[in-house]
Design a protein around this motif. Structure first.
Motif, PDB file in Angstrom:
ATOM      1  N   ALA A 154      49.974  26.923-105.506  1.00 56.69           N
ATOM      2  CA  ALA A 154      50.534  25.945-104.405  1.00 56.69           C
ATOM      3  C   ALA A 154      51.823  26.406-103.747  1.00 56.69           C
ATOM      4  CB  ALA A 154      50.974  24.435-104.960  1.00 56.69           C
ATOM      5  N   LYS A 155      52.733  27.270-104.462  1.00 55.41           N
ATOM      6  CA  LYS A 155      53.890  27.571-103.965  1.00 55.41           C
ATOM      7  C   LYS A 155      54.653  28.604-104.823  1.00 55.41           C
ATOM      8  CE  LYS A 155      58.335  26.765-102.341  1.00 55.41           C
ATOM      9  NZ  LYS A 155      58.887  27.983-102.699  1.00 55.41           N
ATOM     10  N   THR A 156      55.047  29.835-104.079  1.00 52.18           N
ATOM     11  CA  THR A 156      55.598  30.935-104.712  1.00 52.18           C
ATOM     12  C   THR A 156      57.013  30.966-104.219  1.00 52.18           C
ATOM     13  OG1 THR A 156      55.046  32.370-102.931  1.00 52.18           O
ATOM     14  CG2 THR A 156      53.585  31.992-104.905  1.00 52.18           C
ATOM     15  N   THR A 157      57.942  31.643-105.143  1.00 50.99           N
ATOM     16  CA  THR A 157      59.224  32.023-104.455  1.00 50.99           C
ATOM     17  C   THR A 157      59.310  33.576-104.649  1.00 50.99           C
ATOM     18  OG1 THR A 157      60.104  29.820-104.908  1.00 50.99           O
ATOM     19  CG2 THR A 157      61.783  31.619-104.481  1.00 50.99           C
ATOM     20  N   VAL A 158      59.545  34.320-103.752  1.00 48.59           N
ATOM     21  CA  VAL A 158      59.955  35.867-104.031  1.00 48.59           C
ATOM     22  C   VAL A 158      61.391  36.247-103.751  1.00 48.59           C
ATOM     23  CG1 VAL A 158      59.182  38.058-102.970  1.00 48.59           C
ATOM     24  CG2 VAL A 158      57.753  36.216-102.903  1.00 48.59           C
ATOM     25  N   PHE A 159      61.768  36.848-104.723  1.00 48.17           N
ATOM     26  CA  PHE A 159      63.324  37.402-104.625  1.00 48.17           C
ATOM     27  C   PHE A 159      63.166  38.881-104.615  1.00 48.17           C
ATOM     28  CE2 PHE A 159      62.822  33.766-107.707  1.00 48.17           C
ATOM     29  CZ  PHE A 159      63.704  32.810-107.202  1.00 48.17           C
ATOM     30  N   LEU A 160      63.873  39.043-103.486  1.00 43.71           N
ATOM     31  CA  LEU A 160      64.162  40.675-103.012  1.00 43.71           C
ATOM     32  C   LEU A 160      65.492  40.875-103.258  1.00 43.71           C
ATOM     33  CD1 LEU A 160      61.832  40.789 -99.736  1.00 43.71           C
ATOM     34  CD2 LEU A 160      61.304  41.866-101.944  1.00 43.71           C
ATOM     35  N   LYS A 161      65.510  42.226-103.856  1.00 43.35           N
ATOM     36  CA  LYS A 161      66.980  43.049-103.826  1.00 43.35           C
ATOM     37  C   LYS A 161      67.361  43.173-102.471  1.00 43.35           C
ATOM     38  CE  LYS A 161      69.296  46.713-106.249  1.00 43.35           C
ATOM     39  NZ  LYS A 161      69.295  47.771-107.048  1.00 43.35           N
TER      40      LYS A 161
ATOM     41  N   GLU B 274      47.607  41.021 -99.862  1.00 49.19           N
ATOM     42  CA  GLU B 274      46.364  41.465-100.653  1.00 49.19           C
ATOM     43  C   GLU B 274      46.023  40.388-101.582  1.00 49.19           C
ATOM     44  OE1 GLU B 274      47.351  45.140-102.476  1.00 49.19           O
ATOM     45  OE2 GLU B 274      47.818  46.346-100.251  1.00 49.19           O
ATOM     46  N   HIS B 275      46.932  39.785-102.377  1.00 47.53           N
ATOM     47  CA  HIS B 275      46.648  38.808-103.411  1.00 47.53           C
ATOM     48  C   HIS B 275      46.451  37.635-102.796  1.00 47.53           C
ATOM     49  CE1 HIS B 275      48.289  42.565-105.288  1.00 47.53           C
ATOM     50  NE2 HIS B 275      47.650  41.747-106.360  1.00 47.53           N
ATOM     51  N   PHE B 276      46.861  37.042-101.661  1.00 48.96           N
ATOM     52  CA  PHE B 276      47.102  35.780-101.209  1.00 48.96           C
ATOM     53  C   PHE B 276      46.560  35.946 -99.626  1.00 48.96           C
ATOM     54  CE2 PHE B 276      50.508  35.571-104.248  1.00 48.96           C
ATOM     55  CZ  PHE B 276      50.039  34.477-105.199  1.00 48.96           C
ATOM     56  N   SER B 277      45.235  36.262 -99.592  1.00 47.29           N
ATOM     57  CA  SER B 277      45.051  36.415 -98.159  1.00 47.29           C
ATOM     58  C   SER B 277      44.391  35.034 -97.269  1.00 47.29           C
ATOM     59  CB  SER B 277      43.819  37.664 -98.157  1.00 47.29           C
ATOM     60  OG  SER B 277      42.465  37.156 -98.900  1.00 47.29           O
ATOM     61  N   GLU B 278      43.413  34.505 -98.195  1.00 46.97           N
ATOM     62  CA  GLU B 278      43.047  33.243 -97.685  1.00 46.97           C
ATOM     63  C   GLU B 278      43.534  32.059 -98.224  1.00 46.97           C
ATOM     64  OE1 GLU B 278      38.431  32.733 -97.944  1.00 46.97           O
ATOM     65  OE2 GLU B 278      38.459  34.922 -97.552  1.00 46.97           O
ATOM     66  N   ALA B 279      43.928  30.972 -97.413  1.00 48.64           N
ATOM     67  CA  ALA B 279      44.673  29.732 -98.036  1.00 48.64           C
ATOM     68  C   ALA B 279      45.819  30.068 -98.880  1.00 48.64           C
ATOM     69  CB  ALA B 279      43.649  28.902 -98.835  1.00 48.64           C
ATOM     70  N   ALA B 280      46.856  31.068 -98.252  1.00 50.91           N
ATOM     71  CA  ALA B 280      47.962  31.553 -98.991  1.00 50.91           C
ATOM     72  C   ALA B 280      48.943  30.010 -99.280  1.00 50.91           C
ATOM     73  CB  ALA B 280      48.762  32.175 -97.775  1.00 50.91           C
ATOM     74  N   PRO B 281      49.576  30.251-100.298  1.00 49.57           N
ATOM     75  CA  PRO B 281      50.282  29.023-100.976  1.00 49.57           C
ATOM     76  C   PRO B 281      51.729  29.041 -99.896  1.00 49.57           C
ATOM     77  CG  PRO B 281      50.516  30.762-102.269  1.00 49.57           C
ATOM     78  CD  PRO B 281      49.570  31.451-101.400  1.00 49.57           C
ATOM     79  N   ALA B 282      52.395  27.898-100.215  1.00 46.82           N
ATOM     80  CA  ALA B 282      53.754  27.785 -99.701  1.00 46.82           C
ATOM     81  C   ALA B 282      54.523  28.827-100.198  1.00 46.82           C
ATOM     82  CB  ALA B 282      54.162  26.459 -99.638  1.00 46.82           C
ATOM     83  N   ARG B 283      55.709  29.165 -99.475  1.00 45.87           N
ATOM     84  CA  ARG B 283      56.343  30.321-100.021  1.00 45.87           C
ATOM     85  C   ARG B 283      57.872  30.437 -99.519  1.00 45.87           C
ATOM     86  NH1 ARG B 283      55.014  36.673 -98.578  1.00 45.87           N
ATOM     87  NH2 ARG B 283      56.003  36.370 -96.771  1.00 45.87           N
ATOM     88  N   SER B 284      58.428  30.757-100.443  1.00 47.62           N
ATOM     89  CA  SER B 284      59.951  31.017 -99.996  1.00 47.62           C
ATOM     90  C   SER B 284      60.205  32.431-100.154  1.00 47.62           C
ATOM     91  CB  SER B 284      60.891  30.226-100.698  1.00 47.62           C
ATOM     92  OG  SER B 284      60.941  28.799-100.302  1.00 47.62           O
ATOM     93  N   THR B 285      61.133  33.387 -99.630  1.00 45.90           N
ATOM     94  CA  THR B 285      61.573  34.577 -99.780  1.00 45.90           C
ATOM     95  C   THR B 285      62.892  34.804 -99.483  1.00 45.90           C
ATOM     96  OG1 THR B 285      59.107  35.457 -99.140  1.00 45.90           O
ATOM     97  CG2 THR B 285      61.105  37.012 -99.262  1.00 45.90           C
ATOM     98  N   VAL B 286      63.715  34.941-100.572  1.00 50.07           N
ATOM     99  CA  VAL B 286      65.046  35.202-100.664  1.00 50.07           C
ATOM    100  C   VAL B 286      65.738  36.397-101.015  1.00 50.07           C
ATOM    101  CG1 VAL B 286      65.505  32.782-100.659  1.00 50.07           C
ATOM    102  CG2 VAL B 286      65.516  34.128-102.780  1.00 50.07           C
TER     103      VAL B 286
END
Length: 130
Positions: free
Chosen positions: A73-80, A94-106
């Motif tokens: 339902a939700k991911t958070t991606v942490f980037l350096k 490639e992993h979340f192509s259809e119906a992608a979840p909510a996401r935050s990227t910081v």
């Protein structure tokens, strides 16, 4: 509601005093997954390979908890480095192509073991925990 600690050898072990994931009812809360190869303990080179490995670890942890990438339902991606966003995003898609979840990227100052990326998720369990 029952709380179950999720542990699997199919993903990198926790690098601190936390669980790979916790299942509460039908929700699986996956801790941030680093790009550690569970067989070697090493990181692959580059943001694309590290993103793939983090997502493979995430998939393994979710599966152990009775969920899957499809039930996230939700991911958070942490980037350096925020400059790695486009490359990370292409692998993520490639992993979340259809119906992608909510996401935050910081962007973060530093990740454990100097990883380039870490991914955490909340998913709906569709089966029993293993």
């Amino acid at each position: 509601m029952t709380r179950t600690i999720i542990v699997t050898e199919a993903a990198a072990p926790a690098v601190g005093p936390y669980a790979q994931a916790t299942r509460v009812g039908d929700l699986v809360f996956a801790s941030g997954q680093l790009p550690i190869d569970p067989a070697t303990g090493a990181f692959p080179e580059g943001i694309e390979a590290q993103t793939r490995r983090s997502l493979a670890n995430l998939a393994a942890v979710l599966e152990a908890g009775g969920a899957s990438l499809a039930s996230v339902a939700k991911t958070t991606v942490f980037l350096k480095d925020r400059n790695d966003f486009a490359a990370m995003n292409a692998v993520y898609a490639e992993h979340f192509s259809e119906a992608a979840p909510a996401r935050s990227t910081v962007e973060v100052a530093r990740l454990p073991r100097d990883a380039l990326v870490e991914v955490e998720a909340i998913a709906l369990a569709t089966g029993p925990a293993r």
